[in-house]
Structure formats: C-alpha cells, structure tokens
Design a protein around this motif. Structure first.
Motif, PDB file in Angstrom:
ATOM      1  N   CYS A 131      10.272 103.090  23.837  1.00 54.81           N
ATOM      2  CA  CYS A 131      10.895 102.247  22.956  1.00 54.81           C
ATOM      3  C   CYS A 131      12.160 102.714  22.261  1.00 54.81           C
ATOM      4  O   CYS A 131      12.546 102.024  21.120  1.00 54.81           O
ATOM      5  N   ASP A 132      12.394 104.215  22.246  1.00 52.89           N
ATOM      6  CA  ASP A 132      13.328 104.845  21.437  1.00 52.89           C
ATOM      7  C   ASP A 132      13.179 104.548  19.828  1.00 52.89           C
ATOM      8  O   ASP A 132      13.995 104.471  19.136  1.00 52.89           O
ATOM      9  N   LEU A 133      11.678 104.914  19.500  1.00 53.87           N
ATOM     10  CA  LEU A 133      11.328 104.509  18.218  1.00 53.87           C
ATOM     11  C   LEU A 133      11.746 105.677  17.240  1.00 53.87           C
ATOM     12  O   LEU A 133      11.687 107.000  17.631  1.00 53.87           O
ATOM     13  N   ALA A 162      12.571  94.270  15.572  1.00 51.97           N
ATOM     14  CA  ALA A 162      13.572  95.193  16.076  1.00 51.97           C
ATOM     15  C   ALA A 162      13.015  96.199  16.952  1.00 51.97           C
ATOM     16  O   ALA A 162      13.648  96.569  17.938  1.00 51.97           O
ATOM     17  N   ILE A 163      11.674  96.514  16.756  1.00 50.47           N
ATOM     18  CA  ILE A 163      10.940  97.407  17.787  1.00 50.47           C
ATOM     19  C   ILE A 163      10.954  96.495  19.057  1.00 50.47           C
ATOM     20  O   ILE A 163      11.017  97.271  20.081  1.00 50.47           O
ATOM     21  N   ALA A 164      10.492  95.168  19.123  1.00 53.19           N
ATOM     22  CA  ALA A 164      10.478  94.595  20.492  1.00 53.19           C
ATOM     23  C   ALA A 164      11.716  94.579  21.102  1.00 53.19           C
ATOM     24  O   ALA A 164      11.614  94.675  22.458  1.00 53.19           O
ATOM     25  N   GLN A 165      12.905  94.621  20.240  1.00 54.49           N
ATOM     26  CA  GLN A 165      14.136  94.653  21.013  1.00 54.49           C
ATOM     27  C   GLN A 165      14.500  96.044  21.587  1.00 54.49           C
ATOM     28  O   GLN A 165      15.100  95.877  22.714  1.00 54.49           O
ATOM     29  N   GLN A 166      14.020  96.879  20.964  1.00 55.27           N
ATOM     30  CA  GLN A 166      14.314  98.265  21.359  1.00 55.27           C
ATOM     31  C   GLN A 166      13.462  98.404  22.647  1.00 55.27           C
ATOM     32  O   GLN A 166      14.058  98.930  23.569  1.00 55.27           O
ATOM     33  N   CYS A 167      12.542  97.990  22.884  1.00 54.10           N
ATOM     34  CA  CYS A 167      11.504  98.032  23.930  1.00 54.10           C
ATOM     35  C   CYS A 167      11.996  97.373  24.952  1.00 54.10           C
ATOM     36  O   CYS A 167      12.243  97.834  26.172  1.00 54.10           O
ATOM     37  N   ALA A 168      12.763  96.249  24.768  1.00 51.39           N
ATOM     38  CA  ALA A 168      13.414  95.447  25.669  1.00 51.39           C
ATOM     39  C   ALA A 168      14.569  95.827  26.325  1.00 51.39           C
ATOM     40  O   ALA A 168      14.994  95.533  27.524  1.00 51.39           O
ATOM     41  N   THR A 169      15.286  96.715  25.447  1.00 49.40           N
ATOM     42  CA  THR A 169      16.582  97.335  26.044  1.00 49.40           C
ATOM     43  C   THR A 169      16.536  98.894  26.160  1.00 49.40           C
ATOM     44  O   THR A 169      17.555  99.431  26.630  1.00 49.40           O
ATOM     45  N   SER A 170      15.452  99.242  26.087  1.00 47.70           N
ATOM     46  CA  SER A 170      15.251 100.840  26.709  1.00 47.70           C
ATOM     47  C   SER A 170      15.304 101.069  27.946  1.00 47.70           C
ATOM     48  O   SER A 170      15.457 100.170  28.884  1.00 47.70           O
ATOM     49  N   LYS A 171      15.654 102.412  28.246  1.00 46.25           N
ATOM     50  CA  LYS A 171      16.153 102.757  29.520  1.00 46.25           C
ATOM     51  C   LYS A 171      14.602 102.492  30.476  1.00 46.25           C
ATOM     52  O   LYS A 171      14.836 102.701  31.830  1.00 46.25           O
ATOM     53  N   THR A 172      13.623 102.374  29.907  1.00 47.63           N
ATOM     54  CA  THR A 172      12.439 102.103  30.821  1.00 47.63           C
ATOM     55  C   THR A 172      11.979 100.754  30.682  1.00 47.63           C
ATOM     56  O   THR A 172      10.808 100.285  31.179  1.00 47.63           O
ATOM     57  N   SER A 173      12.865  99.745  30.376  1.00 45.74           N
ATOM     58  CA  SER A 173      12.280  98.457  30.260  1.00 45.74           C
ATOM     59  C   SER A 173      12.248  97.553  31.479  1.00 45.74           C
ATOM     60  O   SER A 173      11.329  96.609  31.581  1.00 45.74           O
ATOM     61  N   TRP A 174      12.721  98.414  32.545  1.00 47.49           N
ATOM     62  CA  TRP A 174      12.322  97.727  33.800  1.00 47.49           C
ATOM     63  C   TRP A 174      10.588  97.849  34.303  1.00 47.49           C
ATOM     64  O   TRP A 174      10.184  97.319  35.111  1.00 47.49           O
ATOM     65  N   SER A 348       5.006 103.849  22.124  1.00 52.23           N
ATOM     66  CA  SER A 348       5.702 102.784  22.987  1.00 52.23           C
ATOM     67  C   SER A 348       4.775 102.510  24.006  1.00 52.23           C
ATOM     68  O   SER A 348       4.754 101.197  24.420  1.00 52.23           O
ATOM     69  N   GLY A 349       3.978 103.292  24.672  1.00 46.47           N
ATOM     70  CA  GLY A 349       3.121 102.875  25.526  1.00 46.47           C
ATOM     71  C   GLY A 349       1.981 101.760  25.302  1.00 46.47           C
ATOM     72  O   GLY A 349       1.759 100.969  25.993  1.00 46.47           O
ATOM     73  N   ARG A 350       1.538 101.953  24.031  1.00 46.32           N
ATOM     74  CA  ARG A 350       0.915 101.008  23.388  1.00 46.32           C
ATOM     75  C   ARG A 350       1.081  99.657  23.336  1.00 46.32           C
ATOM     76  O   ARG A 350       0.672  98.977  23.804  1.00 46.32           O
ATOM     77  N   TYR A 351       2.528  99.585  22.959  1.00 39.31           N
ATOM     78  CA  TYR A 351       3.031  98.364  22.789  1.00 39.31           C
ATOM     79  C   TYR A 351       3.391  97.549  24.247  1.00 39.31           C
ATOM     80  O   TYR A 351       3.126  96.571  24.296  1.00 39.31           O
ATOM     81  N   TYR A 352       3.849  98.445  25.092  1.00 39.76           N
ATOM     82  CA  TYR A 352       3.940  97.967  26.486  1.00 39.76           C
ATOM     83  C   TYR A 352       2.605  97.427  26.903  1.00 39.76           C
ATOM     84  O   TYR A 352       2.569  96.526  27.578  1.00 39.76           O
ATOM     85  N   THR A 353       1.595  98.052  26.676  1.00 37.83           N
ATOM     86  CA  THR A 353       0.166  97.653  27.336  1.00 37.83           C
ATOM     87  C   THR A 353      -0.502  96.444  26.698  1.00 37.83           C
ATOM     88  O   THR A 353      -0.678  95.391  27.130  1.00 37.83           O
ATOM     89  N   GLN A 395       9.499  90.329  24.538  1.00 36.35           N
ATOM     90  CA  GLN A 395      10.393  89.612  25.572  1.00 36.35           C
ATOM     91  C   GLN A 395      10.076  89.576  26.994  1.00 36.35           C
ATOM     92  O   GLN A 395      10.866  89.114  27.663  1.00 36.35           O
ATOM     93  N   SER A 396       8.766  90.188  27.334  1.00 38.08           N
ATOM     94  CA  SER A 396       8.246  90.082  28.686  1.00 38.08           C
ATOM     95  C   SER A 396       7.175  89.236  28.629  1.00 38.08           C
ATOM     96  O   SER A 396       6.358  89.297  27.944  1.00 38.08           O
TER      97      SER A 396
END
Length: 485
Positions: A131-133, A162-174, A348-353, A395-396
């Motif tokens: 998430c580019d934290l 802001a963190i949620a937006q970073q996760c949604a626009t990071s290079k791994t957001s796919w 970041s992985g924790r947030y994704y999960t 956002q997912s």
C-alpha cells in the motif's frame, strides 16, 4: 528516525521474490525442495514454491506464487503425514516450522509430521502486496490508536481513508479482489495436493485459527487433526473482533497489576494492584495532556497492551512506566529500523486480507458512537479497539463470507488462555459454540497470547500432543489449572 521509529515499529508489529537455490529432494507430490531465502533460513528447513490460481473460480487462469517450507520428520517409521502451520498475523509463515521446533514442540510431534510452513498469498515470498505505507502509517498495525474524543476519531478516519486510497492505487491493487482468508484456505488445499497428501493436519495460531476454521469448513473431509490456538471469533477479524481487544486488555491487566505491585521495591509504581491500576490512568491522562519523550497517551496505552502478550514483557512495561513517571529516559523498546525486512508488506497484507473478509461500518459517526460507548464500558482500552480502520473506506468488494458451523468431522481441538489480550476468551467461546460437536476446547488458567508449546502448561500440552500423535481428544471441554513455570 531514531527513538520515534523504534516506538512506532514496536507498536506496528504488535505483527517480490523467487526462492533461491538449486532444487534438492522431492516430496511424494513432486515438489522440489531447496535452500530457503535468507530471511527464512533455519537449520533443517527446506523451501520451494508452488503455483496456485489467482482466482480459484478460474483454476486454469492466471497463476501466482505461494512459497512453502518443510521441516521434515527424521523418523520415517513414525511419520504419519504433514502438519500445515500458520503463525497468525496475518503475516509470513515460511520460517514458522523452525520456530515451533525451537519453542520445544515435542519430539513425538516432530517425528509424526513433516511441519509445513508457507507465506500466505500477498505476503513475503508469495506474490507480495503493498500500500506504499509511510513509516508513520506502518506504526499503526493491528490496533488503531486510542481516541480521546470524536475529533480523534475523525482524525483517524482521514488517515484511514488515505491508506485505503493508497492500497487501491498501488502497483499491486490488481490483487485486491483475490487476497482473503478464504483464498488462502484454498491455497492450503493446493499445498496439500502438491505434497501428495490425501489429508493435512493443521496448527494455526491467532488469526491462523480463523484460517483453520475456514479451511475445515470449506474442506471438511481434507482435514486430519486441527489444532486452533488463541482463537479469533467465528466471523474472523472484523469490526466486532477489533472491539474485543478492550475485553482482552481488561482480562489481562490484573496479571500485570499483581506483578508490578509485588515488585514495588524495584519499580515504585504502587504496592497494591489497585494502586497500579490508578497509576495507569494517572500516566495515561498526564500524557494525553502533554506527551513526553515521543510518548502520548495513545502510545502509552498501546505499549502497555502490546507488551503484555507474554509474561516476559511485564518487566519492560514496568520500566516504561517508571521512566515516564520519573522523567527518566525510556528503556530500549524496539530493536530498530531494518530488523524487519518489509514492514510495509506485512501491514499492507493485513489490510488486503481483513478488509476483504467482511464488511466494515462506513460511517464515521458510527465509529464515534462506538468509541464513546466502549470508552465507558472499557475505560482502559475500549476507545482504541473501537476506532477506525482503513477497511471502513475499502474500495474493493468484500469476499463472500464463510460461515463456520458444526457440519463435518469431530477433529478440532481449541486451545485458549483465559486472559489473552489479543484473542480474548469471549471470542474463543463463540467459535467453540459455532463448531458444536466438531470441537473440544482446552482453557488454561494463564495470561498471554499463545498456549502450545509456549505457556508450558503440562495439562494443555499433554492434551495437544496426545491429539496430534494419537488422535485422542478430551471427552469434553477441559479446564487446566495454573502451573508455575
């Protein structure tokens, strides 16, 4: 970043790579084992990678990497299969088999199983996410900061957005739609198949108990002997689970109060548990008004909470309190920058999960109301657990929920300390109820996070070892008395 970073890292953790090496021996399923990456290297540990579907609904589609490890049984005559392991977090688990062995997992268990570790998808060497934290964002890990008032909640909400937006626009957001506990559970079954095993036993800790519960719900006939230690409630790490941290702190703090009172000659914090409790509120209130040495009231509460996960942390908590109380320099708290290879990936992985696993309230006003309520119900820590996480602004879409229930074989043994600050007994009881006759639960008159083999309680250790090596569970739920270390 100095002292501020050390404190931040200590709080934040309270939680792209291809494995190198020439392939060595193969497992029965064809996995080729070789040396582990440097951050997972340990005596006897071998590593490899397998491919799993990015989307398990399209098994022939795009594949991603899952890194796996093996601490092989050295006793072929006694080996009965594999014991898949997970340390919780969620976090990387490649080195966990070696860590369990170092924690004195019984030799009979090490003989009976190949211990299998893995980095869950999104973590470590398994197609990692980001998430580019910033360092400041990394400092808030599992638990949000204590909120003194509605304005603090609103401030945390902006940070979380802001963190949620970073996760949604990071290079791994796919990867966002494909990182969930259910996805990881399906990966576990791919690991089992890749190793050529009809069934797998499992030992999961903390969040790993939810992973194990989801696995044995999705694949009830593939599980052999399931150990769940320090249990998350049956809906996993959602907002209700966050609010349970307050109860966990209330359950655990009396252990520290007794310790500090007994050591009043050393720390001078109070001669009775009641005086220690009063000192907590005194110091927290003082730091709320005026931070000292990079420690404000929220940080003070979080340090106290996090270092009570084990009895070994109690002297450090007492030293921190003593330093703040007397205006002396703080003792060393974190081991410093660079000791954790990728904090951004872990958080970041924790947030994704967790943000994919369930729907979180989206209204800031809802969090402000629950923070105010929990501050009254649990004044020591309630206004932290009820505060906002980035999941409120995710956002997912959430993954379809997995309902843990009582359908399936009776092959689950739950282990639980009575005074666990991270995964309180209240949540474990709910999971036990959801499992019905599928489970038995062993509770231990002890505090801290983690039972087997960490507490050293003979009663609980005997029950867990017997289950793993013979399949015998207690006939009914078992309560183990406190035992001196």
């Amino acid at each position: 970043m100095g002292k501020t970073w050390s404190i931040a890292l200590a709080i934040g953790l309270l939680g792209t790579g291809v494995l190198a090496g020439v392939p060595a021996g193969a497992s029965p399923g064809g996995v080729r084992w070789g040396p582990c990456p440097a951050d997972a290297a340990a005596p006897g540990l071998e590593c490899s990678t397998i491919k799993v579907p990015l989307d398990h609904r399209a098994p022939e589609g795009q594949q991603i990497d899952v890194a796996i490890s093996r601490l092989a049984s050295k006793n072929p005559e006694k080996r009965r299969g594999i014991l898949l392991t997970n340390p919780g977090g969620p976090s990387p688990g490649l080195k966990f088999p070696a860590e369990l062995a170092a924690a004195k997992l019984p030799q009979s268990v090490l003989d009976s199983y190949d211990l299998i570790g893995f980095d869950p998808r999104g973590f470590g060497h398994s197609t990692p996410v980001t998430c580019d934290l910033t360092p400041e964002q990394q400092a808030v890990g599992n638990v949000p900061p204590y909120a003194r008032n509605a304005a603090d909640v609103a401030k945390r909400a902006e940070q979380s957005k802001a963190i949620a937006q970073q996760c949604a626009t990071s290079k791994t957001s796919w990867l966002l739609p494909h990182i969930s506990t259910a996805d990881t559970a399906r990966d576990m079954d791919r690991i089992r198949a890749a190793l050529g095993e009809e069934k797998t036993s499992f030992a999961g800790y903390s969040w790993g108990t939810y992973l194990g519960a989801v696995y044995t719900t999705l694949f009830p006939q593939r599980g052999d002997r399931i150990i769940l230690d320090s249990n998350v409630h049956p809906t996993g790490w959602d907002y209700a689970n966050d609010r349970l941290y307050a109860q966990g702190f209330d359950d655990r703090f009396p252990d520290f109060a007794k310790f500090a009172a007994a050591q009043d000659g050393t720390y001078h914090l109070g001669s009775t548990p009641e005086k220690i409790t009063a000192k907590y509120f005194e110091l927290a209130g003082r730091l709320d008004r005026k931070p000292e040495q990079d420690v404000d009231g929220a940080t003070f509460r979080m340090l106290t909470y996090g270092f009570l996960f084990s009895n070994a942390g109690m002297p450090l908590v007492a030293k921190i309190w003593q330093a703040i109380d007397t205006g002396q320099p703080l003792p060393p708290i974190g081991s410093g920058e660079g000791t954790v290879s990728n904090v951004d990936n872990m958080i970041s992985g924790r947030y994704y999960t967790i943000c994919a696993d369930s729907r979180w309230p989206r209204s800031v006003a809802t969090y402000q109301a629950t923070v105010a309520l929990d501050r009254l119900r649990h004044p020591m820590f309630g206004a932290a657990g009820a505060n906002v996480q980035p999941c409120a602004f995710w956002q997912s879409p959430a993954a379809p929920p997995v309902r843990v229930g009582d359908q399936g074989p009776s092959n689950v043994l739950m282990l639980q300390n009575e005074r666990d600050p991270a995964t309180p007994l209240a949540g474990a009881k709910r999971l036990r109820q959801a499992f019905g006759d599928r489970a038995r639960m062993v509770t231990v008159d002890a505090g801290g996070h983690g039972v087997y083999p960490y507490v050293g309680n003979h009663c609980a250790d005997t029950a867990a070892t017997a289950f793993l090596t013979t399949g015998q569970r207690p006939e009914r739920d078992l309560a183990c008395a406190a035992e001196p270390r």
